[in-house]
Design an enzyme around this catalytic site. Sequence first.
Site, mmCIF file in Angstrom:
data_model
loop_
_atom_site.group_PDB
_atom_site.id
_atom_site.type_symbol
_atom_site.label_atom_id
_atom_site.label_comp_id
_atom_site.label_asym_id
_atom_site.label_seq_id
_atom_site.Cartn_x
_atom_site.Cartn_y
_atom_site.Cartn_z
ATOM 1 N N ASN A 93 1.031 -1.267 -0.081
ATOM 2 C CA ASN A 93 -0.032 0.167 0.022
ATOM 3 C C ASN A 93 0.594 1.296 -0.049
ATOM 4 O O ASN A 93 0.442 2.260 -0.795
ATOM 5 C CB ASN A 93 -0.901 0.015 1.083
ATOM 6 C CG ASN A 93 -0.327 -0.127 2.483
ATOM 7 O OD1 ASN A 93 0.864 -0.531 2.570
ATOM 8 N ND2 ASN A 93 -1.034 0.297 3.519
ATOM 9 N N LYS A 135 13.022 -6.504 1.408
ATOM 10 C CA LYS A 135 12.011 -7.193 0.527
ATOM 11 C C LYS A 135 10.670 -6.440 0.433
ATOM 12 O O LYS A 135 9.867 -6.556 1.500
ATOM 13 C CB LYS A 135 11.875 -8.605 0.989
ATOM 14 C CG LYS A 135 11.123 -9.384 -0.239
ATOM 15 C CD LYS A 135 10.689 -10.703 0.270
ATOM 16 C CE LYS A 135 9.123 -10.421 0.714
ATOM 17 N NZ LYS A 135 8.059 -10.111 -0.342
ATOM 18 N N SER A 139 0.020 -8.049 7.086
ATOM 19 C CA SER A 139 -1.498 -8.279 7.470
ATOM 20 C C SER A 139 -1.235 -9.176 8.917
ATOM 21 O O SER A 139 -0.071 -9.520 9.147
ATOM 22 C CB SER A 139 -2.237 -9.361 6.321
ATOM 23 O OG SER A 139 -1.210 -10.385 6.325
ATOM 24 N N GLY A 199 1.846 -11.533 9.666
ATOM 25 C CA GLY A 199 2.560 -11.086 10.789
ATOM 26 C C GLY A 199 2.628 -12.101 11.983
ATOM 27 O O GLY A 199 3.671 -12.419 12.563
ATOM 28 N N GLU A 259 4.171 -4.541 12.141
ATOM 29 C CA GLU A 259 3.166 -3.358 12.264
ATOM 30 C C GLU A 259 1.800 -3.966 11.361
ATOM 31 O O GLU A 259 2.308 -4.325 10.187
ATOM 32 C CB GLU A 259 3.625 -2.234 11.320
ATOM 33 C CG GLU A 259 4.669 -1.424 12.156
ATOM 34 C CD GLU A 259 4.038 -0.596 13.213
ATOM 35 O OE1 GLU A 259 2.671 -0.566 13.331
ATOM 36 O OE2 GLU A 259 4.829 0.240 14.105
ATOM 37 N N CYS A 317 -3.423 0.945 6.592
ATOM 38 C CA CYS A 317 -3.689 0.302 7.725
ATOM 39 C C CYS A 317 -4.430 1.052 8.837
ATOM 40 O O CYS A 317 -5.462 0.665 9.399
ATOM 41 C CB CYS A 317 -2.239 -0.234 8.548
ATOM 42 S SG CYS A 317 -1.399 1.286 8.659
ATOM 43 N N GLN A 366 -7.143 -8.465 -3.364
ATOM 44 C CA GLN A 366 -7.738 -7.505 -2.621
ATOM 45 C C GLN A 366 -9.068 -6.778 -3.103
ATOM 46 O O GLN A 366 -10.055 -6.695 -2.444
ATOM 47 C CB GLN A 366 -6.643 -6.392 -2.319
ATOM 48 C CG GLN A 366 -7.169 -5.491 -1.469
ATOM 49 C CD GLN A 366 -7.473 -5.882 0.104
ATOM 50 O OE1 GLN A 366 -6.661 -6.877 0.267
ATOM 51 N NE2 GLN A 366 -7.909 -5.477 0.716
ATOM 52 N N GLU A 394 -11.046 -6.460 8.513
ATOM 53 C CA GLU A 394 -10.426 -5.191 7.711
ATOM 54 C C GLU A 394 -10.629 -5.319 6.335
ATOM 55 O O GLU A 394 -10.454 -6.180 5.717
ATOM 56 C CB GLU A 394 -9.085 -5.325 8.042
ATOM 57 C CG GLU A 394 -8.341 -4.094 7.251
ATOM 58 C CD GLU A 394 -6.646 -4.215 7.839
ATOM 59 O OE1 GLU A 394 -6.103 -5.222 7.628
ATOM 60 O OE2 GLU A 394 -6.170 -3.019 7.806
ATOM 61 N N GLU A 433 6.961 1.838 15.379
ATOM 62 C CA GLU A 433 7.961 2.525 14.626
ATOM 63 C C GLU A 433 7.863 3.991 15.043
ATOM 64 O O GLU A 433 7.055 4.530 15.530
ATOM 65 C CB GLU A 433 7.676 2.203 13.212
ATOM 66 C CG GLU A 433 7.569 0.749 12.813
ATOM 67 C CD GLU A 433 7.761 0.412 11.519
ATOM 68 O OE1 GLU A 433 6.519 0.474 10.862
ATOM 69 O OE2 GLU A 433 8.739 0.070 10.739
HETATM 70 P P1 NAD Z 1 0.882 -9.383 3.398
HETATM 71 O O1 NAD Z 1 0.972 -9.858 4.742
HETATM 72 O O2 NAD Z 1 -0.056 -10.286 2.496
HETATM 73 O O3 NAD Z 1 2.305 -9.209 2.943
HETATM 74 C C1 NAD Z 1 3.135 -8.159 3.310
HETATM 75 C C2 NAD Z 1 4.732 -8.703 3.093
HETATM 76 O O4 NAD Z 1 4.759 -10.016 3.876
HETATM 77 C C3 NAD Z 1 4.991 -8.851 1.599
HETATM 78 O O5 NAD Z 1 6.052 -8.239 1.302
HETATM 79 C C4 NAD Z 1 4.716 -10.573 1.405
HETATM 80 O O6 NAD Z 1 5.417 -10.657 0.270
HETATM 81 C C5 NAD Z 1 5.458 -10.654 2.895
HETATM 82 N N1 NAD Z 1 4.956 -12.290 3.122
HETATM 83 C C6 NAD Z 1 4.039 -12.959 2.870
HETATM 84 N N2 NAD Z 1 4.005 -14.063 3.463
HETATM 85 C C7 NAD Z 1 5.120 -14.188 4.365
HETATM 86 C C8 NAD Z 1 5.605 -15.185 5.249
HETATM 87 N N3 NAD Z 1 5.183 -16.200 5.226
HETATM 88 N N4 NAD Z 1 6.851 -14.744 5.928
HETATM 89 C C9 NAD Z 1 7.363 -13.479 5.639
HETATM 90 N N5 NAD Z 1 7.063 -12.585 4.877
HETATM 91 C C10 NAD Z 1 5.840 -12.909 4.305
HETATM 92 O O7 NAD Z 1 0.050 -7.782 3.573
HETATM 93 P P2 NAD Z 1 -0.233 -6.793 2.326
HETATM 94 O O8 NAD Z 1 -1.499 -7.501 1.596
HETATM 95 O O9 NAD Z 1 1.045 -6.711 1.424
HETATM 96 O O10 NAD Z 1 -0.556 -5.609 3.060
HETATM 97 C C11 NAD Z 1 -1.994 -5.203 3.464
HETATM 98 C C12 NAD Z 1 -1.796 -5.330 4.976
HETATM 99 O O11 NAD Z 1 -0.819 -4.581 5.712
HETATM 100 C C13 NAD Z 1 -3.335 -4.774 5.699
HETATM 101 O O12 NAD Z 1 -3.607 -5.746 6.542
HETATM 102 C C14 NAD Z 1 -2.665 -3.632 6.429
HETATM 103 O O13 NAD Z 1 -3.280 -3.166 7.480
HETATM 104 C C15 NAD Z 1 -1.506 -3.885 6.851
HETATM 105 N N6 NAD Z 1 -0.502 -2.605 7.004
HETATM 106 C C16 NAD Z 1 0.151 -2.343 8.474
HETATM 107 C C17 NAD Z 1 0.486 -1.164 8.467
HETATM 108 C C18 NAD Z 1 1.029 -0.824 9.792
HETATM 109 O O14 NAD Z 1 1.783 0.034 10.063
HETATM 110 N N7 NAD Z 1 0.395 -1.106 10.930
HETATM 111 C C19 NAD Z 1 0.928 -0.306 7.328
HETATM 112 C C20 NAD Z 1 0.452 -0.735 6.081
HETATM 113 C C21 NAD Z 1 -0.207 -1.802 5.953
#
Ligand code: NAD
Length: 463
Positions: A139, A162, A214, A218, A235, A269, A316, A366, A443
């Site tokens: 995002n 990454k 996500s 996480g 995060e 987020c 999404q 969400e 952060e």
């Molecule tokens: P995602 O969890 O699908 O992916 C995030 C990253 O993790 C990507 O780079 C992905 O390739 C990597 N990833 C995927 N599987 C993994 C694994 N098993 N181990 C390690 N890394 C892995 O999230 P997304 O769809 O890219 O982003 C949207 C989500 O991020 C939403 O839930 C949003 O709320 C959250 N977000 C949080 C913040 C915050 O600061 N709290 C900020 C922005 C987005």
Amino acid sequence: MTIDGQAVPTAATFDVLDPATNEVYAQAPDCSKEQLDAAMESSAKAFRDWRADEGARRDALRQAAAILLGASGELAPVLTSEQGKPLSDANLEIFAAGMWLQYYADLELPREVIQDDDSAFVEVVRKPLGVVGAITPWNFPVTLASWKIAPALLAGNTMVLKPSPFTPLTTLRIGELLRDVFPPGVFNVVSGGDDLGAWMTSHPMPRKISFTGSVATGKKVAAAAAPDLKRTTLELGGNDPAILLDDVDAAEVADRVYRYAFANNGQICSAIKRVYVPERIYDDVVEALASHARSAKVGPGSDPETQLGPINNRPQFDRVSDLVADALKSGARAVAGGKAMDSPGNFFEPTILADVSDGTRIVDEEQFGPALPVIPYRDIDDAVDRANATHFGLSGSVWGGDADRAAQVAERLECGTAWVNTHLALAPHQPFGGAKWSGLGVENGTWGYYGFTELQVLHRAKH
Ligand code: NAD
């Protein structure tokens, strides 16, 4: 990719799609396990010298900020093409990243003397951890990377970064642009699929994983980091409530709530994701929100008229479509929007849902997209309870004519940031993080910096 200060090609590549057309727009390098090992080893090797010279680190961060800001004309169109956001927003994102790098380059870190008396001189010293694995979502790929790069490198760590497979290109280009700024190995950028993230979190080299994404991922990161007791900052997702009190001006507040719900097409987020409104002003607020949504100009980010771009990716887009369809099936009313637009791209009508309540998926989960449920309430205690009745706890806001009263309600929200008469007011000096499932650690600010350090007590006896 950038590994050990060098351009590194890969045997395999993967498609990057333009979300405005869903056509393949570029190929990105797909990092192999051996190449990840090389990046980790170069980072570990670079750590010894990099940690030694704070002045050089600050200079490099300053230079990096200037290079990023100078390159926004080149970077912003790439970001728009892979992410979908309007070009003006892409420019703002690059600007924010420059601001974050500059903030940490200049951050003053006073010595922390906790005892200085006849018996001892005791200091708390912050030491770098070593190699940091940094993983970002799609995002805000650039700004969210800068939240990690700046404090981690200032503290003396080195990094392997990454980006998301949906938005790898701008980050890879930043790796290229900064090749001569940081010594080889200090800042590596690799790209690949989700597997690459999993390899990073279970790799023996990093001492810390800084992850934004996500909740579901996480939790996997936390589990993968646990056997090695790697430090993590997580995060994660949010489901931010905005609670309107009964003394607000409906039209004025709706204008601002709309902005903080639909910024970046709802893909933030800490965007407003559900709105609680007193019954007395419910119809007025719903109608004011809907009139903003109806008049929003949706289109490709490259069109200067566009206010809201496409949703970044098909999974999404499908998720937002499902959540809206589910709400409509359960009796919600789409006062604006309510469906996908007729386009090969991921365009979805800006949607305001009325007559919807807790227990509906779009309220409880969400949505991370351009659809906002508006929920009536009668009793403020009940509204606060409902706002808190969730595993999420990223942020929230309370809106009222009497700011003190609104602040009292805001304090009752179970979340990392509680705003009063605003939302999404993020800044480099303010710590940002989630309560409950929305995250671990914070952060930004000095607190974010500390997250990239190990604390040491240095105790000198005086006798
Ligand atoms: P995602 O969890 O699908 O992916 C995030 C990253 O993790 C990507 O780079 C992905 O390739 C990597 N990833 C995927 N599987 C993994 C694994 N098993 N181990 C390690 N890394 C892995 O999230 P997304 O769809 O890219 O982003 C949207 C989500 O991020 C939403 O839930 C949003 O709320 C959250 N977000 C949080 C913040 C915050 O600061 N709290 C900020 C922005 C987005």
